[in-house]
Design an enzyme around this catalytic site. Structure first.
Site, PDB file in Angstrom:
ATOM      1  N   ASP A  67       0.814  -1.216   0.000  1.00 35.33           N
ATOM      2  CA  ASP A  67       0.000   0.000   0.000  1.00 35.33           C
ATOM      3  C   ASP A  67       0.847   1.266   0.000  1.00 35.33           C
ATOM      4  O   ASP A  67       2.063   1.217   0.164  1.00 35.33           O
ATOM      5  CB  ASP A  67      -0.968  -0.019   1.207  1.00 35.33           C
ATOM      6  CG  ASP A  67      -0.306  -0.481   2.504  1.00 35.33           C
ATOM      7  OD1 ASP A  67       0.939  -0.472   2.586  1.00 35.33           O
ATOM      8  OD2 ASP A  67      -1.037  -0.844   3.438  1.00 35.33           O
ATOM      9  N   ASP A 135      -7.864  -2.842  14.066  1.00 29.90           N
ATOM     10  CA  ASP A 135      -9.259  -3.148  13.729  1.00 29.90           C
ATOM     11  C   ASP A 135      -9.375  -4.395  12.840  1.00 29.90           C
ATOM     12  O   ASP A 135     -10.438  -4.682  12.295  1.00 29.90           O
ATOM     13  CB  ASP A 135      -9.931  -1.938  13.039  1.00 29.90           C
ATOM     14  CG  ASP A 135      -9.237  -1.540  11.739  1.00 29.90           C
ATOM     15  OD1 ASP A 135      -8.239  -2.188  11.354  1.00 29.90           O
ATOM     16  OD2 ASP A 135      -9.701  -0.566  11.100  1.00 29.90           O
ATOM     17  N   HIS A 137      -7.558  -4.870  10.057  1.00 29.83           N
ATOM     18  CA  HIS A 137      -7.274  -4.651   8.630  1.00 29.83           C
ATOM     19  C   HIS A 137      -5.940  -5.277   8.246  1.00 29.83           C
ATOM     20  O   HIS A 137      -5.056  -5.436   9.077  1.00 29.83           O
ATOM     21  CB  HIS A 137      -7.357  -3.165   8.245  1.00 29.83           C
ATOM     22  CG  HIS A 137      -6.221  -2.285   8.669  1.00 29.83           C
ATOM     23  ND1 HIS A 137      -6.417  -1.067   9.279  1.00 29.83           N
ATOM     24  CD2 HIS A 137      -4.875  -2.405   8.547  1.00 29.83           C
ATOM     25  CE1 HIS A 137      -5.247  -0.496   9.508  1.00 29.83           C
ATOM     26  NE2 HIS A 137      -4.291  -1.289   9.077  1.00 29.83           N
ATOM     27  N   GLU A 142      -9.932  -1.908   5.077  1.00 29.22           N
ATOM     28  CA  GLU A 142     -10.663  -1.648   6.315  1.00 29.22           C
ATOM     29  C   GLU A 142     -11.891  -2.558   6.420  1.00 29.22           C
ATOM     30  O   GLU A 142     -12.314  -3.154   5.418  1.00 29.22           O
ATOM     31  CB  GLU A 142     -11.107  -0.176   6.334  1.00 29.22           C
ATOM     32  CG  GLU A 142      -9.945   0.823   6.320  1.00 29.22           C
ATOM     33  CD  GLU A 142      -9.185   0.912   7.661  1.00 29.22           C
ATOM     34  OE1 GLU A 142      -9.222  -0.045   8.455  1.00 29.22           O
ATOM     35  OE2 GLU A 142      -8.561   1.967   7.898  1.00 29.22           O
TER      36      GLU A 142
HETATM   37  C1  GLP Z   1      -0.694   0.263   8.533  1.00 29.26           C
HETATM   38  C2  GLP Z   1      -0.320  -0.506   7.287  1.00 29.26           C
HETATM   39  C3  GLP Z   1      -0.542  -1.985   7.489  1.00 29.26           C
HETATM   40  C4  GLP Z   1       0.142  -2.437   8.758  1.00 29.26           C
HETATM   41  C5  GLP Z   1      -0.448  -1.689   9.936  1.00 29.26           C
HETATM   42  C6  GLP Z   1       0.136  -2.130  11.259  1.00 29.26           C
HETATM   43  O1  GLP Z   1      -2.039   0.475   8.655  1.00 29.26           O
HETATM   44  N1  GLP Z   1      -1.042  -0.084   6.137  1.00 29.26           N
HETATM   45  O2  GLP Z   1      -0.058  -2.704   6.372  1.00 29.26           O
HETATM   46  O3  GLP Z   1      -0.013  -3.802   8.916  1.00 29.26           O
HETATM   47  O4  GLP Z   1      -0.200  -0.312   9.729  1.00 29.26           O
HETATM   48  O5  GLP Z   1       1.277  -1.400  11.573  1.00 29.26           O
HETATM   49  P1  GLP Z   1       2.257  -1.727  12.755  1.00 29.26           P
HETATM   50  O6  GLP Z   1       3.026  -2.942  12.312  1.00 29.26           O
HETATM   51  O7  GLP Z   1       3.139  -0.523  12.855  1.00 29.26           O
HETATM   52  O8  GLP Z   1       1.459  -1.976  13.953  1.00 29.26           O
END
Ligand code: GLP
Length: 242
Positions: A67, A135, A137, A142
């Site tokens: 992303d 959440d 995702h 989402e």
């Molecule tokens: C963002 C990214 C996700 C990732 C999430 C969790 O929302 N788009 O791909 O998995 O953050 O991030 P973290 O690993 O920093 O908790």
């Protein structure tokens, strides 16, 4: 779905070892799906270390990131392109032209879908690394996102904006939209490794393990894939035996 409950250092070691083994076993070409966020950073650090120790080369590796924020260009320190260069690509021998990140300047889902065509052209993703949103995702899909979704533009939820604001100077600076590989794009990968790290993932992880498959919990689609391993950080308590 296989569940592995370890401390974070052990997860980083196990996941990086799997990647290195697969890269070394595929001398012609291997396609990796990569994630941003704090969860995979330890794995990337180990990949860099092993490259420096001459235990792996990335010359034949093609990568697709999940992303990118809408409207941030590669020079922006908050962009996922910047993150990947900084945390991995600048420190290994990968050809940057083989590192794909969704284009944060698309204006329609039709344009965004083009990303799936490139993935297909390159033979599909062999191993997909995922993090997890609080959440539930995955990537930026989402709750409510269709299980059939390809790469598309997503409006971020308030929860995601708040979660990700820790990387920005203030919450108002977090982009409200992102381009993300869809749930179908992700589950097209041959093998999937999800790293769930951080106490704020406790609800989502337990729902994933014990709950139903539903678009209300985007990561639950992983239960329908035949080769998924969920690495859960020991900081997260698992409610029931698995
Ligand atoms: C963002 C990214 C996700 C990732 C999430 C969790 O929302 N788009 O791909 O998995 O953050 O991030 P973290 O690993 O920093 O908790």
């Amino acid at each position: 779905m296989k569940i592995v409950h370890l401390n974070k250092e052990e997860i980083d070691k196990e996941v990086s070892d799997i990647l290195i083994k697969e890269i070394n076993n595929n001398n012609s070409k291997i396609v990796l799906g990569l994630a941003t966020g704090s969860s995979p950073i330890g794995v990337y650090q180990r990949l860099i270390d092993e490259f420096k120790n001459n235990n792996v080369s990335f010359k034949n590796v093609i990568t697709f990131n999940l992303d990118e924020y809408i409207g941030l260009n590669a020079d922006n320190t908050q962009s996922y392109r910047y993150f990947m260069n900084n945390n991995l690509f600048d420190h290994i021998d990968i050809n940057k032209q083989n590192t794909y990140i969704p284009n944060g300047f698309v204006t329609s889902d039709e344009e965004a879908n083009y990303y799936d065509e490139i993935i297909l052209e390159k033979g599909g993703i062999d191993i997909q690394i995922l993090g997890l949103g609080s959440d539930g995702h995955i990537a930026f899909n989402e709750p409510g996102t269709s299980f059939d979704s390809l790469t598309h533009i997503e409006t971020l939820t308030e929860q995601t904006i708040i979660d990700n604001s820790r990387f920005f100077e203030s919450v108002d600076l977090v982009p409200t939209k992102a381009i993300t590989m869809g749930l179908k794009s992700i589950t097209n990968a041959k093998k999937i490794i999800l790293i769930a790290s951080g106490k704020n993932k406790e609800w989502a992880v337990n729902e994933l393990i014990n709950g139903n498959v539903s678009i209300a919990l985007p990561c639950s689609i992983l239960k329908m894939h035949k080769d998924v391993t969920i690495y859960v950080d020991k900081a997260i308590n698992l409610k029931e035996p698995y």
